[in-house]
Design an enzyme around this catalytic site. Structure first.
Site, PDB file in Angstrom:
ATOM      1  N   HIS A  55       1.483  32.591  -4.949  1.00  0.00           N
ATOM      2  CA  HIS A  55       2.413  33.342  -4.087  1.00  0.00           C
ATOM      3  C   HIS A  55       1.982  33.337  -2.626  1.00  0.00           C
ATOM      4  O   HIS A  55       2.750  33.726  -1.757  1.00  0.00           O
ATOM      5  CB  HIS A  55       2.524  34.794  -4.578  1.00  0.00           C
ATOM      6  CG  HIS A  55       3.219  34.893  -5.900  1.00  0.00           C
ATOM      7  ND1 HIS A  55       4.492  35.377  -6.046  1.00  0.00           N
ATOM      8  CD2 HIS A  55       2.821  34.532  -7.141  1.00  0.00           C
ATOM      9  CE1 HIS A  55       4.842  35.315  -7.312  1.00  0.00           C
ATOM     10  NE2 HIS A  55       3.848  34.814  -8.005  1.00  0.00           N
ATOM     11  N   ASP A 106       1.891  34.027   6.138  1.00  0.00           N
ATOM     12  CA  ASP A 106       2.432  34.677   4.936  1.00  0.00           C
ATOM     13  C   ASP A 106       2.990  33.592   4.032  1.00  0.00           C
ATOM     14  O   ASP A 106       3.649  32.667   4.514  1.00  0.00           O
ATOM     15  CB  ASP A 106       3.564  35.641   5.345  1.00  0.00           C
ATOM     16  CG  ASP A 106       3.704  36.815   4.377  1.00  0.00           C
ATOM     17  OD1 ASP A 106       3.384  36.623   3.191  1.00  0.00           O
ATOM     18  OD2 ASP A 106       4.120  37.902   4.814  1.00  0.00           O
TER      19      ASP A 106
HETATM   20  P1  ADP Z   1       3.336  40.875   0.023  1.00  0.00           P
HETATM   21  O1  ADP Z   1       3.622  40.184  -1.265  1.00  0.00           O
HETATM   22  O2  ADP Z   1       2.251  40.258   0.823  1.00  0.00           O
HETATM   23  O3  ADP Z   1       3.149  42.344  -0.121  1.00  0.00           O
HETATM   24  P2  ADP Z   1       6.199  40.504   0.709  1.00  0.00           P
HETATM   25  O4  ADP Z   1       6.939  40.794   1.962  1.00  0.00           O
HETATM   26  O5  ADP Z   1       6.476  39.168   0.139  1.00  0.00           O
HETATM   27  O6  ADP Z   1       4.648  40.731   0.984  1.00  0.00           O
HETATM   28  O7  ADP Z   1       6.604  41.568  -0.377  1.00  0.00           O
HETATM   29  C1  ADP Z   1       6.449  42.925  -0.176  1.00  0.00           C
HETATM   30  C2  ADP Z   1       7.288  43.653  -1.208  1.00  0.00           C
HETATM   31  O8  ADP Z   1       6.822  44.994  -1.265  1.00  0.00           O
HETATM   32  C3  ADP Z   1       8.759  43.700  -0.834  1.00  0.00           C
HETATM   33  O9  ADP Z   1       9.546  43.631  -1.996  1.00  0.00           O
HETATM   34  C4  ADP Z   1       8.894  45.058  -0.156  1.00  0.00           C
HETATM   35  O10 ADP Z   1      10.163  45.645  -0.289  1.00  0.00           O
HETATM   36  C5  ADP Z   1       7.870  45.875  -0.902  1.00  0.00           C
HETATM   37  N1  ADP Z   1       7.353  46.903   0.014  1.00  0.00           N
HETATM   38  C6  ADP Z   1       6.683  46.717   1.157  1.00  0.00           C
HETATM   39  N2  ADP Z   1       6.417  47.883   1.763  1.00  0.00           N
HETATM   40  C7  ADP Z   1       6.941  48.838   0.981  1.00  0.00           C
HETATM   41  C8  ADP Z   1       7.011  50.252   1.049  1.00  0.00           C
HETATM   42  N3  ADP Z   1       6.463  50.940   2.073  1.00  0.00           N
HETATM   43  N4  ADP Z   1       7.622  50.912   0.053  1.00  0.00           N
HETATM   44  C9  ADP Z   1       8.150  50.232  -0.978  1.00  0.00           C
HETATM   45  N5  ADP Z   1       8.125  48.898  -1.101  1.00  0.00           N
HETATM   46  C10 ADP Z   1       7.538  48.204  -0.148  1.00  0.00           C
HETATM   47  O1  F6P Z   2       1.848  38.374  -3.030  1.00  0.00           O
HETATM   48  C1  F6P Z   2       0.509  38.531  -2.832  1.00  0.00           C
HETATM   49  C2  F6P Z   2      -0.074  39.707  -3.602  1.00  0.00           C
HETATM   50  O2  F6P Z   2      -1.453  39.691  -3.526  1.00  0.00           O
HETATM   51  C3  F6P Z   2       0.294  39.733  -5.057  1.00  0.00           C
HETATM   52  O3  F6P Z   2      -0.494  38.961  -5.909  1.00  0.00           O
HETATM   53  C4  F6P Z   2       0.173  41.176  -5.329  1.00  0.00           C
HETATM   54  O4  F6P Z   2       0.955  41.583  -6.381  1.00  0.00           O
HETATM   55  C5  F6P Z   2       0.623  41.824  -4.025  1.00  0.00           C
HETATM   56  O5  F6P Z   2       0.332  40.923  -3.030  1.00  0.00           O
HETATM   57  C6  F6P Z   2      -0.015  43.174  -3.762  1.00  0.00           C
HETATM   58  O6  F6P Z   2      -1.409  43.077  -3.718  1.00  0.00           O
HETATM   59  P1  F6P Z   2      -2.373  43.971  -4.593  1.00  0.00           P
HETATM   60  O7  F6P Z   2      -2.062  43.694  -6.034  1.00  0.00           O
HETATM   61  O8  F6P Z   2      -3.738  43.578  -4.196  1.00  0.00           O
HETATM   62  O9  F6P Z   2      -2.043  45.397  -4.249  1.00  0.00           O
END
Ligand code: ADP
Ligand code: F6P
Length: 470
Positions: free
Chosen positions: A163, A371
């Site tokens: 991912h 990212d």
């Molecule tokens: P990562 O996988 O690195 O966290 P992404 O942007 O791909 O980054 O995914 C983040 C996910 O987590 C999204 O579905 C987003 O809606 C969710 N998310 C991020 N911040 C919040 C928050 N404060 N409350 C609820 N969901 C969140």
């Molecule tokens: O998308 C990257 C990622 O590390 C996922 O593997 C994971 O579910 C998410 O971000 C949140 O990270 P963590 O599991 O360390 O809270």
């Protein structure tokens, strides 16, 4: 020994975390991050099982059902959480794979724990998978699982999806255990990446490090063929589109605007509180725009929602302090009584509240330094059925490959960031509609179902012994 699961997801975390509520009662809450957002709907539709950690140390939980999913917890000791999860996964691999935006820690005890925990995941998967089952292993925390699982259960069809970004060879070469990681991944039949460049980085490594032959996206390993290919992940467009068709979502969006003091423009950031997300850069740009008077007092507010993340890893602790200091400074210099320009919320929100925030936001600011994809950008686009709203998007997010009509920016360039934020704030409705329509078409077509279907089709149709073209 084989079990009864014909379709199995193996991921570091279960899609729910065990939490204790205010009354001291244990409850389950959706885990943070893009992986869960993307995969949970796929599993619900396929009636499979999900094997992963429940989010707390030293717990031995029985398998259970939640939200239409069969969940199988993998226990981790406190030491393993420290060395495998916080250590090797998030202090070594995470910064290394994200272009070294943080300094990776190379610690032998972390590596020991990583191997041990990967083996546990592989052994548990081998026990529950039915003969010939499809097993889909997720992300950088479990890169050794494909080879370990293949050794235990050669009958399985094994897919792996990364991912996060996969680094260029020059960076990957720093990893003292680089060879083992590549060998671990090669246990899969299909290795999926977010971007084509990541898949080529991996194929080049197979050749340079392991001297393997390859042709196109196929790598030849002993008598097997492993495919490495890009499958850009996405969101559940229809689900979000449906949420924002509900009048209550827009009512809540209007209420949010009012609670913020009815500014002309609302800028929004939604992220895990992670140093790869470029939160500091976007706040600097906003602060400077206030300082220079380009943004008039009361004209705009910046709402930054930052979900707590990996709080025991030092770099994350430091980041939290830095961001909170920065928010305090900007508000200290530019706030009027009852009207701070930056609203910082260190918390998680429900999907419904997030959707209302997306609807309220005139400018969505997504500025990661690196990212894999960034689902927040795609969620914003999915929620803007009104064809309005501007997306400021980092060139270094995987999403930038697809969302070409966003206001694209290099987040390291603070002047560029200021310029594009102003441009996005000042764009006229017709221009915004043109950009948004094009982005929505893309996300509606390449949604999470399409992503999963493309991956599964490629995995299920893969002929692992094909020697074609050798
Ligand atoms: P990562 O996988 O690195 O966290 P992404 O942007 O791909 O980054 O995914 C983040 C996910 O987590 C999204 O579905 C987003 O809606 C969710 N998310 C991020 N911040 C919040 C928050 N404060 N409350 C609820 N969901 C969140
Ligand atoms: O998308 C990257 C990622 O590390 C996922 O593997 C994971 O579910 C998410 O971000 C949140 O990270 P963590 O599991 O360390 O809270």
């Amino acid at each position: 020994m084989a079990g009864g699961c014909t379709f199995l997801i193996v991921a570091n975390r279960l899609p729910v975390d065990r939490v204790t509520d205010a009354t001291g009662k244990a409850a389950w809450r959706r885990s943070p991050g893009g992986l869960v957002t993307a995969i949970a709907p796929v599993l619900q539709r396929r009636h499979g099982a999900w094997l992963g950690w429940a989010g707390a140390a030293d717990e031995d939980l029985k398998p259970f059902e939640d939200d239409g999913m069969h969940l199988i917890p993998v226990p981790l000791s406190a030491e393993e959480v420290q060395d495998y999860y916080e250590g090797f996964s998030n202090a070594t691999l995470w910064p290394l794979y994200h272009d070294v935006v943080g300094e990776p820690v190379y610690e032998r005890s972390f590596w020991e724990a990583y191997q041990r925990v990967n083996r546990r995941f592989a052994e548990m998967a081998a026990e529950v998978a039915a003969p010939g089952a499809v097993v889909w292993v997720q992300d950088y925390q479990l890169q050794l699982v494909p080879a370990m699982l293949r050794e235990l259960r050669p009958d399985l069809r094994i897919g792996f999806f990364l991912h996060i970004p996969f680094p260029p060879m020059e960076l990957f070469y720093r990893l003292p255990w680089r060879r083992q990681i590549v060998e671990g991944l090669l246990g899969a039949d299909l290795v999926g990446f977010q971007r084509p460049g990541a898949a080529s980085n991996f194929i080049r490594l197979c050749r340079r490090l392991l001297n393997l032959k390859y042709q196109g996206n196929q790598v030849f390993v002993d008598d097997r063929v492993v495919r490495a290919q890009a499958f850009p992940i996405s969101v559940d467009f229809n689900e979000l589109d449906e949420v924002v068709r509900r009048p209550q979502t827009w009512r809540r969006a209007a209420q949010i605007r009012e609670e913020l003091g009815n500014p002309q423009k609302i800028l929004l950031g939604v992220d895990r509180l992670d140093y790869t997300k470029g939160i500091g850069q976007r706040l600097s740009a906003f602060g400077e725009l206030l300082g220079s008077g380009d943004i008039a007092p009361g004209e705009a507010v910046f709402v930054q929602i930052a979900t707590p993340s990996r709080e025991r890893v030092e770099q994350y602790r430091l980041l939290r302090d830095e961001i909170e200091l920065q928010v305090g400074r900007i508000n200290g210099e530019h706030a009027r009584l009852g009207a701070p320009p930056v609203h910082y919320l260190h918390t998680s929100y429900s999907r419904a509240e997030l959707a209302a925030l997306y609807c309220a936001a005139d400018v969505m600011v997504v500025t990661p330094l690196r990212d894999g994809m960034n689902l927040v950008a795609k969620e914003y686009v999915s929620c803007r059925g009104d064809q309005q709203g501007a997306l400021v998007l980092s060139e270094f997010a995987g999403a930038a490959d697809e969302l070409r009509q966003a206001f694209l920016v290099n987040p390291y360039d603070i002047d560029g960031l200021k310029k594009i934020m102003l441009e996005a704030m000042r764009a006229n409705p017709a221009e915004l509609a043109k950009r948004m329509r094009a982005m929505r078409r893309r996300v509606a077509t390449y949604d999470v179902d399409r992503w999963a279907a493309d991956f599964m089709d490629a995995l299920e149709s893969h002929d692992e012994t094909s020697r074609e073209g050798r």
